[in-house]
Design a protein around this motif. Structure first.
Motif, PDB file in Angstrom:
ATOM      1  N   VAL A  90      44.313  89.484  49.976  1.00 60.94           N
ATOM      2  CA  VAL A  90      44.368  89.066  51.430  1.00 60.94           C
ATOM      3  C   VAL A  90      44.221  90.093  52.347  1.00 60.94           C
ATOM      4  CG1 VAL A  90      45.859  87.092  50.825  1.00 60.94           C
ATOM      5  CG2 VAL A  90      47.036  89.258  51.295  1.00 60.94           C
ATOM      6  N   TYR A  91      44.229  91.259  51.837  1.00 61.08           N
ATOM      7  CA  TYR A  91      43.918  92.493  52.783  1.00 61.08           C
ATOM      8  C   TYR A  91      43.782  93.712  51.947  1.00 61.08           C
ATOM      9  CZ  TYR A  91      44.919  96.232  56.299  1.00 61.08           C
ATOM     10  OH  TYR A  91      44.829  97.384  57.120  1.00 61.08           O
ATOM     11  N   ARG A  92      42.791  94.596  52.530  1.00 61.21           N
ATOM     12  CA  ARG A  92      42.487  95.966  52.024  1.00 61.21           C
ATOM     13  C   ARG A  92      42.528  97.010  52.928  1.00 61.21           C
ATOM     14  NH1 ARG A  92      43.964  95.701  46.671  1.00 61.21           N
ATOM     15  NH2 ARG A  92      42.761  94.191  45.680  1.00 61.21           N
ATOM     16  N   GLN A  93      42.096  96.929  54.022  1.00 62.74           N
ATOM     17  CA  GLN A  93      42.016  98.317  54.828  1.00 62.74           C
ATOM     18  C   GLN A  93      41.541  97.804  56.260  1.00 62.74           C
ATOM     19  OE1 GLN A  93      39.653 101.271  53.313  1.00 62.74           O
ATOM     20  NE2 GLN A  93      37.769 100.381  54.174  1.00 62.74           N
ATOM     21  N   GLY A  94      41.638  98.404  56.944  1.00 61.90           N
ATOM     22  CA  GLY A  94      41.153  98.286  58.644  1.00 61.90           C
ATOM     23  C   GLY A  94      42.081  97.431  59.353  1.00 61.90           C
ATOM     24  N   ASN A  95      41.841  96.890  60.288  1.00 59.21           N
ATOM     25  CA  ASN A  95      42.777  96.257  61.476  1.00 59.21           C
ATOM     26  C   ASN A  95      42.496  94.670  61.289  1.00 59.21           C
ATOM     27  OD1 ASN A  95      39.947  96.241  62.632  1.00 59.21           O
ATOM     28  ND2 ASN A  95      40.911  95.553  64.447  1.00 59.21           N
ATOM     29  N   VAL A  96      43.514  94.152  61.537  1.00 54.41           N
ATOM     30  CA  VAL A  96      43.680  92.464  61.450  1.00 54.41           C
ATOM     31  C   VAL A  96      43.602  91.993  63.016  1.00 54.41           C
ATOM     32  CG1 VAL A  96      44.884  92.296  59.482  1.00 54.41           C
ATOM     33  CG2 VAL A  96      46.190  92.301  61.399  1.00 54.41           C
ATOM     34  N   LEU A  97      42.973  90.672  63.209  1.00 54.03           N
ATOM     35  CA  LEU A  97      42.877  90.258  64.627  1.00 54.03           C
ATOM     36  C   LEU A  97      43.198  88.854  64.676  1.00 54.03           C
ATOM     37  CD1 LEU A  97      39.327  91.560  65.511  1.00 54.03           C
ATOM     38  CD2 LEU A  97      41.439  92.320  66.360  1.00 54.03           C
ATOM     39  N   PHE A  98      43.861  88.486  65.813  1.00 53.81           N
ATOM     40  CA  PHE A  98      44.278  87.055  65.942  1.00 53.81           C
ATOM     41  C   PHE A  98      42.946  86.745  66.736  1.00 53.81           C
ATOM     42  CE2 PHE A  98      48.506  87.988  65.246  1.00 53.81           C
ATOM     43  CZ  PHE A  98      49.071  86.837  64.720  1.00 53.81           C
TER      44      PHE A  98
ATOM     45  N   SER B 251      36.154  98.747  58.134  1.00 51.90           N
ATOM     46  CA  SER B 251      37.055  99.674  58.601  1.00 51.90           C
ATOM     47  C   SER B 251      37.636  99.350  60.002  1.00 51.90           C
ATOM     48  CB  SER B 251      36.642 101.144  58.574  1.00 51.90           C
ATOM     49  OG  SER B 251      35.585 100.982  59.590  1.00 51.90           O
ATOM     50  N   ARG B 252      36.618  98.437  60.804  1.00 50.37           N
ATOM     51  CA  ARG B 252      37.144  98.021  61.962  1.00 50.37           C
ATOM     52  C   ARG B 252      36.582  96.754  62.300  1.00 50.37           C
ATOM     53  NH1 ARG B 252      41.774  99.849  64.192  1.00 50.37           N
ATOM     54  NH2 ARG B 252      41.749  99.070  66.186  1.00 50.37           N
ATOM     55  N   LEU B 253      37.262  95.788  63.094  1.00 52.21           N
ATOM     56  CA  LEU B 253      37.063  94.515  63.611  1.00 52.21           C
ATOM     57  C   LEU B 253      37.248  94.340  64.884  1.00 52.21           C
ATOM     58  CD1 LEU B 253      38.299  92.189  60.926  1.00 52.21           C
ATOM     59  CD2 LEU B 253      35.900  92.685  61.113  1.00 52.21           C
ATOM     60  N   ALA B 254      36.244  93.715  65.636  1.00 53.21           N
ATOM     61  CA  ALA B 254      36.353  93.259  67.270  1.00 53.21           C
ATOM     62  C   ALA B 254      35.902  92.016  67.433  1.00 53.21           C
ATOM     63  CB  ALA B 254      35.883  94.377  67.962  1.00 53.21           C
ATOM     64  N   ILE B 255      36.577  91.262  68.108  1.00 54.32           N
ATOM     65  CA  ILE B 255      36.303  89.852  68.677  1.00 54.32           C
ATOM     66  C   ILE B 255      36.247  89.948  70.312  1.00 54.32           C
ATOM     67  CG2 ILE B 255      38.744  89.103  68.731  1.00 54.32           C
ATOM     68  CD1 ILE B 255      37.581  86.570  67.580  1.00 54.32           C
ATOM     69  N   SER B 256      35.300  89.142  70.896  1.00 55.02           N
ATOM     70  CA  SER B 256      35.111  89.130  72.144  1.00 55.02           C
ATOM     71  C   SER B 256      36.137  88.193  72.889  1.00 55.02           C
ATOM     72  CB  SER B 256      33.690  88.485  72.556  1.00 55.02           C
ATOM     73  OG  SER B 256      33.484  87.410  71.882  1.00 55.02           O
TER      74      SER B 256
ATOM     75  N   ASP C 124      31.519  99.105  58.775  1.00 54.91           N
ATOM     76  CA  ASP C 124      32.144  99.507  57.783  1.00 54.91           C
ATOM     77  C   ASP C 124      32.213 100.646  57.986  1.00 54.91           C
ATOM     78  OD1 ASP C 124      29.791 100.821  57.407  1.00 54.91           O
ATOM     79  OD2 ASP C 124      28.659  99.238  56.209  1.00 54.91           O
ATOM     80  N   GLU C 125      32.684 101.442  56.451  1.00 54.19           N
ATOM     81  CA  GLU C 125      33.113 102.850  56.615  1.00 54.19           C
ATOM     82  C   GLU C 125      32.140 103.862  57.016  1.00 54.19           C
ATOM     83  OE1 GLU C 125      36.105 102.560  52.663  1.00 54.19           O
ATOM     84  OE2 GLU C 125      34.009 102.887  52.385  1.00 54.19           O
ATOM     85  N   ALA C 126      30.768 103.187  56.606  1.00 54.18           N
ATOM     86  CA  ALA C 126      29.723 104.395  57.007  1.00 54.18           C
ATOM     87  C   ALA C 126      29.310 104.153  58.393  1.00 54.18           C
ATOM     88  CB  ALA C 126      28.669 104.198  56.257  1.00 54.18           C
ATOM     89  N   GLY C 127      29.789 103.277  59.268  1.00 49.96           N
ATOM     90  CA  GLY C 127      29.472 103.165  60.559  1.00 49.96           C
ATOM     91  C   GLY C 127      28.289 102.146  60.759  1.00 49.96           C
ATOM     92  N   GLN C 128      27.970 101.394  59.837  1.00 51.49           N
ATOM     93  CA  GLN C 128      27.005 100.146  59.954  1.00 51.49           C
ATOM     94  C   GLN C 128      27.897  98.986  60.117  1.00 51.49           C
ATOM     95  OE1 GLN C 128      24.463  99.877  56.262  1.00 51.49           O
ATOM     96  NE2 GLN C 128      23.966 102.006  56.604  1.00 51.49           N
ATOM     97  N   CYS C 129      27.184  98.129  61.142  1.00 47.10           N
ATOM     98  CA  CYS C 129      27.941  97.008  61.561  1.00 47.10           C
ATOM     99  C   CYS C 129      27.183  95.941  61.706  1.00 47.10           C
ATOM    100  CB  CYS C 129      28.527  97.317  63.228  1.00 47.10           C
ATOM    101  SG  CYS C 129      27.187  97.314  64.513  1.00 47.10           S
TER     102      CYS C 129
ATOM    103  N   ASN D 196      23.434 100.404  63.327  1.00 47.59           N
ATOM    104  CA  ASN D 196      24.189 101.689  62.476  1.00 47.59           C
ATOM    105  C   ASN D 196      24.549 102.646  63.554  1.00 47.59           C
ATOM    106  OD1 ASN D 196      24.958 103.498  60.941  1.00 47.59           O
ATOM    107  ND2 ASN D 196      23.119 103.769  59.794  1.00 47.59           N
ATOM    108  N   PHE D 197      25.915 102.846  63.679  1.00 48.45           N
ATOM    109  CA  PHE D 197      26.512 103.857  64.557  1.00 48.45           C
ATOM    110  C   PHE D 197      26.318 105.260  64.133  1.00 48.45           C
ATOM    111  CE2 PHE D 197      28.875 100.091  66.001  1.00 48.45           C
ATOM    112  CZ  PHE D 197      28.571 100.092  67.240  1.00 48.45           C
ATOM    113  N   LYS D 198      26.000 105.348  62.866  1.00 47.48           N
ATOM    114  CA  LYS D 198      25.847 106.627  62.047  1.00 47.48           C
ATOM    115  C   LYS D 198      27.181 107.551  61.868  1.00 47.48           C
ATOM    116  CE  LYS D 198      20.947 106.361  63.505  1.00 47.48           C
ATOM    117  NZ  LYS D 198      19.905 107.329  64.219  1.00 47.48           N
ATOM    118  N   ARG D 199      28.077 106.961  62.255  1.00 54.25           N
ATOM    119  CA  ARG D 199      29.233 107.869  62.124  1.00 54.25           C
ATOM    120  C   ARG D 199      30.612 106.740  61.792  1.00 54.25           C
ATOM    121  NH1 ARG D 199      29.213 113.159  63.938  1.00 54.25           N
ATOM    122  NH2 ARG D 199      27.508 113.775  65.191  1.00 54.25           N
ATOM    123  N   PRO D 200      31.596 107.201  61.191  1.00 54.45           N
ATOM    124  CA  PRO D 200      32.615 106.162  60.946  1.00 54.45           C
ATOM    125  C   PRO D 200      33.374 105.787  62.320  1.00 54.45           C
ATOM    126  CG  PRO D 200      32.738 108.262  59.548  1.00 54.45           C
ATOM    127  CD  PRO D 200      31.729 108.470  60.338  1.00 54.45           C
TER     128      PRO D 200
END
Length: 662
Positions: free
Chosen positions: A14-22, A59-64, A74-79, A94-98
């Motif tokens: 149900v969860y591995r890593q990163g952030n959770v969002l509502f 590694s990161r989630l964001a919702i408008s 993801d971990e490599a900066g690709q979104c 690709n942000f090219k960085r974490p």
């Protein structure tokens, strides 16, 4: 047979890593599971997994703010840019960085991204079709270490950034002649969170050592009113932030603050710690409201829904996801997946439930309609090797390397019977007859098959004859025949009315890995180590068909492998078989990222499914880049992150100071 299968959900985690969002309405929780995103509907008690996947673990989630747009990095900066309503991927970037943090502005026009020591602000993608939805607005610099947290002011004119250099900097979104980026210093450890107050420029900053600083803003003209000669100059007066108060979370060493969240409208500050405790305070007075221990390991992420009633927590060490209603002090959701590999699974006869067993010694039952785990059995002390359901769906059975076979009552959720052997053995597989009266399990070390009575729990028979570990067991649905496969390259058919000797012995050319009987009981499929599936007629004992899957399995090359994946044929084999309901096709899976469906009569490959494309898993790439190889080994396997928390063992009698590293 229809082959238009579509991916729908992930069970077992149900969860591995990163952030959770509502979600924007606060009814759903979005949780990253590997390189996918699972959605848990808290109101309707159901879950599903979005059909897209990133290249690596998210590694990161964001919702408008309107809830339509989701960005997963993801971990490599690709979104991926996703339309959340239609569950469709709109754009790859690709942000090219974490990326450590990513936040949309309150007005929805921009989003800020941490980019190493800098912060990038991008124009938020609109709802129109665009060739390149991501457009860089500006890059802000000034920090001396990685930036890890971001927050916007309510009017979207300013944003504050926290860094590992123990400082926070306040930036103005648009260039202003009367504003210079302000640095907030004083912390003695890296920043964990920084937040603007609602409809105010007051700021709260938290560091890993549990320090909370409250910063109050005021204009330069308030300190020097004599220097302002007009109302226009008063509005353009420079802003000044000064430390108003500071507070400390009282946690014993070596407990650290690991994550935080802030609900602006109710002034609630939530902090999670490395010992599994979270606290709820009202700021700026730092009034304690609630404290609770929810895990034995650290809390990695926390989120609060828009109404401020529900708190979502994620713990990656145990794979836990919890939603807590702090006012009534009740759990809205409490889920935990297997934190080790899953070895086996089984469907119930009606298809409503799935039982899974893993190396963590747990047996979990999952509801297929909701996708939630509704019961967990912890009685096994070693890895679970086999699970199955009784024909009446009222009992679940499991075998384990701890030398026991256990039966669980699915009405009272308890272990009501334990089957053991006269001497200590390790059980590798499990099966039950169609009447639900006989339970059989094969051993790894004694090469025997043990037969018990389900009603009495008494050992009825020990079937001997194999000369290698038992790898597969299955009853014929229509006849009293037990099929057993072994590493001794044989499959034996046992008549349960006269089970002292095998009724028929089938000789194979390689080690037998698993067996499967057709639903009508007329045929048996055998998977061997040479990646072949051989079919035998159960009545005559003659071979009817054979399928070679060596070229069908897509095998990746691990970082430590010395040979290429193409020449590593010894590692290619099927470990699981299952007939379709009509018996015309068979599903085969093994040490690969694909599942194959073969037509038995025509002996051809009908369809092949790719399970995952997650490059964070070792062995997903077929070819390795030679530039990633160093003298110390593969570059991906060398730990170069010095910022991770060093887990150490304290010396006896020492509370602070000296410790012995693992």
């Amino acid at each position: 047979m229809a082959l238009s299968f579509k991916f729908s959900n992930i069970l077992g985690s149900v969860y591995r890593q990163g952030n959770v969002l509502f979600s924007e309405d606060g009814d759903c929780v979005l949780s990253p599971v590997g390189n996918r995103v699972s959605v848990f509907d808290l109101k309707n008690n159901r879950s599903w997994t979005l059909p897209f996947e990133n290249h690596k673990n998210i590694s990161r989630l964001a919702i408008s703010g309107d809830g339509r747009t989701l960005i997963s990095v993801d971990e490599a900066g690709q979104c991926l840019l996703i339309n959340l309503k239609r569950k469709a991927v709109l754009y790859h970037f690709n942000f090219k960085r974490p990326v450590f943090d990513l936040k949309f502005s309150p007005n929805g026009r921009y989003f800020a991204v941490t980019h190493a020591k800098d912060v990038q602000v991008w124009h938020a993608p609109g709802h129109k079709k665009e060739f390149a939805p991501f457009s860089l607005y500006k890059t802000y610099t000034g920090h001396y270490d990685d930036t890890v947290c971001i927050d916007w002011s309510s009017d979207s004119r300013y944003f504050v950034v926290g860094s590992r250099d123990m400082t926070s900097r306040i930036f103005s979104l648009h260039s202003r002649t009367d504003f210079v980026p302000v640095t907030l210093s004083g912390h003695r450890n890296s920043l964990v969170g920084c937040y603007f107050e609602d409809n105010s420029l007051a700021i709260y900053t938290l560091s890993r050592d549990g320090a909370l600083f409250c910063w109050k803003s005021r204009s330069f003209s308030e300190e020097h009113p004599d220097t302002v000669d007009s109302r226009e100059n008063l509005e353009r007066s420079p802003l000044i932030w000064e430390k108003n108060s500071k507070h400390f979370y009282k946690q014993e060493w070596p407990v650290e603050l690991t994550t935080s969240a802030f609900h602006k409208s109710s002034h609630l500050l939530i902090a999670g710690f490395s010992n599994g405790v979270f606290t709820l305070h009202e700021v700026p007075d730092f009034i304690p409201i609630h404290t609770l221990s929810i895990s034995q390991k650290g809390i990695d992420t926390v989120a609060v829904n828009p109404s401020g009633e529900w708190l979502a927590f994620g713990c990656k060490n145990f794979g836990q996801l919890l939603v807590w209603e702090w006012q009534s002090e009740t759990y809205i959701l409490r889920q935990q997946g297997h934190y080790n590999d899953i070895n086996t699974l089984s469907f119930s006869q009606d298809g409503h439930y799935v039982a899974t067993g893993g190396d963590d010694g747990k047996v979990k039952l999952w509801n297929m309609l909701s996708g939630f785990c509704f019961v967990t059995f912890n009685e096994h002390s070693c890895g679970v090797t086999g699970v199955t359901f009784a024909p009446n769906n009222q009992v679940a059975l499991s075998s384990s390397l701890d030398g026991t076979v256990r039966a669980f009552d699915l009405n009272r959720y308890r272990n009501f019977r334990t089957f053991t052997s006269p001497r200590a053995v390790q059980f590798s597989c499990l099966t039950m007859d169609s009447s639900g009266e006989v339970v059989c399990s094969g051993s790894v070390d004694t090469f025997e098959v043990y037969v018990w009575s389900m009603k009495t729990g008494r050992l009825l028979e020990v079937l001997a004859g194999h000369e290698g570990p038992i790898s597969g067991l299955m009853f014929s649905p229509c006849r009293p025949l037990l099929v057993s496969g072994s590493w001794d390259k044989t499959v034996r058919l046992w008549n349960m009315f006269d089970s002292k000797v095998s009724w028929e012995t089938l000789n194979l050319g390689s080690d037998v890995l698993t067996v499967c009987v057709r639903p009508d009981g007329g045929e048996v499929a055998i998977a061997t180590l040479d990646c072949c599936i051989t079919f035998f007629d159960m009545r005559t004992g003659t071979q009817t068909a054979s399928v070679e899957g060596l070229r069908d399995l897509v095998l990746g090359r691990r970082g430590s492998d010395k040979v290429t994946a193409k020449t590593m044929s010894s590692a290619k084999h099927f470990t699981s078989l299952c007939y379709t309901a009509d018996g015309k096709c068979i599903l085969a899976g093994g040490r690969s990222k694909v599942i194959c469906i073969y037509h038995v009569e025509q002996q051809i490959l009908v369809k092949r499914f790719h399970i995952t494309a997650n490059l964070s898993l070792d062995g997903m790439k077929e070819f390795l880049h030679s530039g990633n190889m160093t003298e110390a080994g593969p570059l991906d396997q060398i730990a170069d992150n010095d910022d991770e928390i060093d887990e150490s063992i304290s010396l006896p009698g020492v509370l602070k100071g000296l410790s012995v590293s693992n």
